[in-house]
Design an enzyme around this catalytic site. Structure first.
Site, mmCIF file in Angstrom:
data_model
loop_
_atom_site.group_PDB
_atom_site.id
_atom_site.type_symbol
_atom_site.label_atom_id
_atom_site.label_comp_id
_atom_site.label_asym_id
_atom_site.label_seq_id
_atom_site.Cartn_x
_atom_site.Cartn_y
_atom_site.Cartn_z
ATOM 1 N N ASP A 143 0.790 -1.148 -0.261
ATOM 2 C CA ASP A 143 -0.038 -0.121 0.030
ATOM 3 C C ASP A 143 0.714 1.251 0.076
ATOM 4 O O ASP A 143 0.519 2.318 -0.613
ATOM 5 C CB ASP A 143 -1.255 0.055 1.093
ATOM 6 C CG ASP A 143 -1.491 1.246 1.090
ATOM 7 O OD1 ASP A 143 -2.447 1.784 0.421
ATOM 8 O OD2 ASP A 143 -1.711 2.174 2.268
ATOM 9 N N SER A 196 -6.908 0.422 0.255
ATOM 10 C CA SER A 196 -5.629 1.033 0.846
ATOM 11 C C SER A 196 -6.296 1.333 2.475
ATOM 12 O O SER A 196 -5.479 0.885 3.149
ATOM 13 C CB SER A 196 -5.473 2.468 0.229
ATOM 14 O OG SER A 196 -4.425 3.311 1.129
HETATM 15 N N1 URA Z 1 -6.081 7.657 2.580
HETATM 16 C C1 URA Z 1 -5.597 6.295 2.475
HETATM 17 O O1 URA Z 1 -4.947 5.734 3.527
HETATM 18 N N2 URA Z 1 -5.308 5.708 1.051
HETATM 19 C C2 URA Z 1 -5.820 6.239 0.066
HETATM 20 O O2 URA Z 1 -5.744 5.526 -1.145
HETATM 21 C C3 URA Z 1 -6.545 7.455 0.160
HETATM 22 C C4 URA Z 1 -6.494 8.125 1.667
#
Ligand code: URA
Ligand code: CA
Length: 434
Positions: A161, A183
């Protein structure tokens, strides 16, 4: 299947299989798949979207890309709360002890703030001695003993991520609902949550400015939870004006203490009760939301929630005297009132701008390396829809350095326009997605 075939399949609007998504994420994390192929894939997802199943598969592939926190040594259902980020969002400081006082374990990994939104760890570090640098064993022990602990993130959680988010940031692929949803959820699941309550903010100070988008994001995250066996509920709440009155660090700790005493701002109190109710219900320890809410209200009335805050602070080496005497929290060199220049009604309070002004004063970071000044920030005295008279303070600026002061004053005045049109306060709880 080769990477180019996976990209083509998504480009053409077809559905990817679990193993194809896993291959892609593993390949990208290990460095075998280059950024240019991953960005082409992200753009294909941006246009073609993903099914609920694909989104869940992506989430789990990212969870499996790194360490996962094992909280199985903690008794009970671990319910985590996550906010998509707002200005003056003091809810975690209130909810952690409040929910713990209701007997539900709160094992929270938290981060520091960046940009116009603040971080829970920064706020907690306003308290003398308070440390979030805990070993996992110490963290587990604290939660079993006190039902609550907050730890800084040290483990290598969801590296896929981290890498993908950085790539999306520079390839115009951040604002894709399945990518955002996976995410956020991957980080919560890797952090060991059994169940998740999401606070999806909407409005000008939020990541999702448009309410329909916020609802879609909420639905996508709840669907992921269903697919991967983590009970998930999302509350869509207003972030068109800052939450509560305080924006900063020590000022928000003080606001949390007031809220736990039952004297907090109405909006912060209500949001904490709504989110806390959902957390108790998901824990399985409370039969319904009515019983859960009554319990939370009683814990505030009886002082037990405040006592739990002290226990939590002591557990992490903080000074509990500062909870009884909030005036001993870091104080600024100067408190400067920002006076209304005319009679009227507060038309709006531009949340993002207030957050940026607090950052300018030193309460937040523009870059990861910046140092925080815990004493500074902004205390609003008015909310949207309130009447004001000329000369009355709209806000107090808590300052230690004077460099940016004139600019901040100017911007804050523009952030709180006064007019003659009657306006009602924005609705705080927009919807609950289950
Ligand atoms: N916050 C996150 O953690 N991931 C994203 O993709 C967008 C906002
Ligand atoms: Ca606040």
């Amino acid at each position: 299947m080769s990477t180019v075939e996976i990209i083509r399949k998504k480009r053409d609007g077809k559905t990817l299989e679990t193993n194809e998504i896993r291959e892609l994420i593993q390949g990208y994390t290990s460095g075998r798949i280059p950024d240019y192929q991953m960005s082409a894939w992200a753009m294909a997802v941006f246009y073609q979207g993903m099914t609920e199943k694909e989104t869940a598969d992506l989430t789990m592939a990212m969870v499996e890309s790194g360490d996962q926190v094992d909280l199985s040594a903690i008794q009970g259902i671990k319910v985590d709360k996550h906010s998509t980020g707002g200005v003056g969002d003091t809810t975690t400081l209130v909810l952690a002890p409040l929910v713990a006082a209701a007997g539900v374990p709160v094992a929270k990994l938290s981060g520091r703030g960046l940009g116009h939104t603040g971080g829970t760890i920064d706020k907690l570090e306003s308290i003398r001695g308070f440390s979030t640098e805990l070993a996992t064993s110490e963290f587990v022990e604290l939660v079993n003993r006190n039902k609550v602990a907050v730890m800084g993130q040290t483990a290598n959680l969801t590296p896929a991520d981290k890498k993908l988010y950085a790539l999306r940031d520079v390839t115009a692929t951040v604002d894709s609902i399945p990518l955002i949803a996976s995410s956020i959820m991957s980080k919560k699941i890797a952090a060991g949550a059994d169940a998740i309550v999401l606070d999806v903010k909407t409005g000008e100070g939020a990541f999702m400015k448009d309410e329909a988008d916020a609802v879609r994001l909420a639905q996508a995250m709840v669907a992921i939870g269903k697919h991967v066996g983590r009970k998930t509920i999302a509350v869509v709440s207003d972030m068109s004006q800052p939450l509560g009155y305080a924006v900063g660090n020590a000022v928000e700790v003080k606001e949390a203490i007031d809220t736990l005493k039952g004297n907090g701002p109405a909006d912060l109190t209500e949001l904490c009760l709504v989110l806390g109710t959902q957390m108790l219900v998901l824990s399985g320890e409370y039969p319904d939301s009515k019983a859960a809410r009554q319990t939370l209200e009683e814990l505030i009335r009886s002082g037990k929630a405040l006592a739990k805050l002290k226990e939590f602070i002591v557990g992490q080496h903080g000074d509990p005297v500062q909870i009884d005497q909030p005036e001993t929290l870091p104080q600024p060199g100067k408190i400067i009132p920002l006076e209304a220049e005319q009679d009227g009604i507060v038309q709006t309070i531009h949340a993002e701008e207030v957050g940026l002004c607090a950052m300018k004063l030193g309460a937040g970071r523009a870059t990861k390396e910046d140092q925080i000044d815990h004493a500074v920030g902004i205390l609003l005295h008015k909310k949207v829809g309130d009447s004001v008279q000329k000369g009355e303070p709209l806000a107090s600026l808590y300052v230690n350095r004077t460099e940016a002061l004139e600019e901040v004053k100017q911007r804050m005045r523009q952030a709180i326009p006064i007019g003659t049109t009657p306006v009602s306060a924005p609705k705080l709880i927009r919807s609950i997605v289950t």
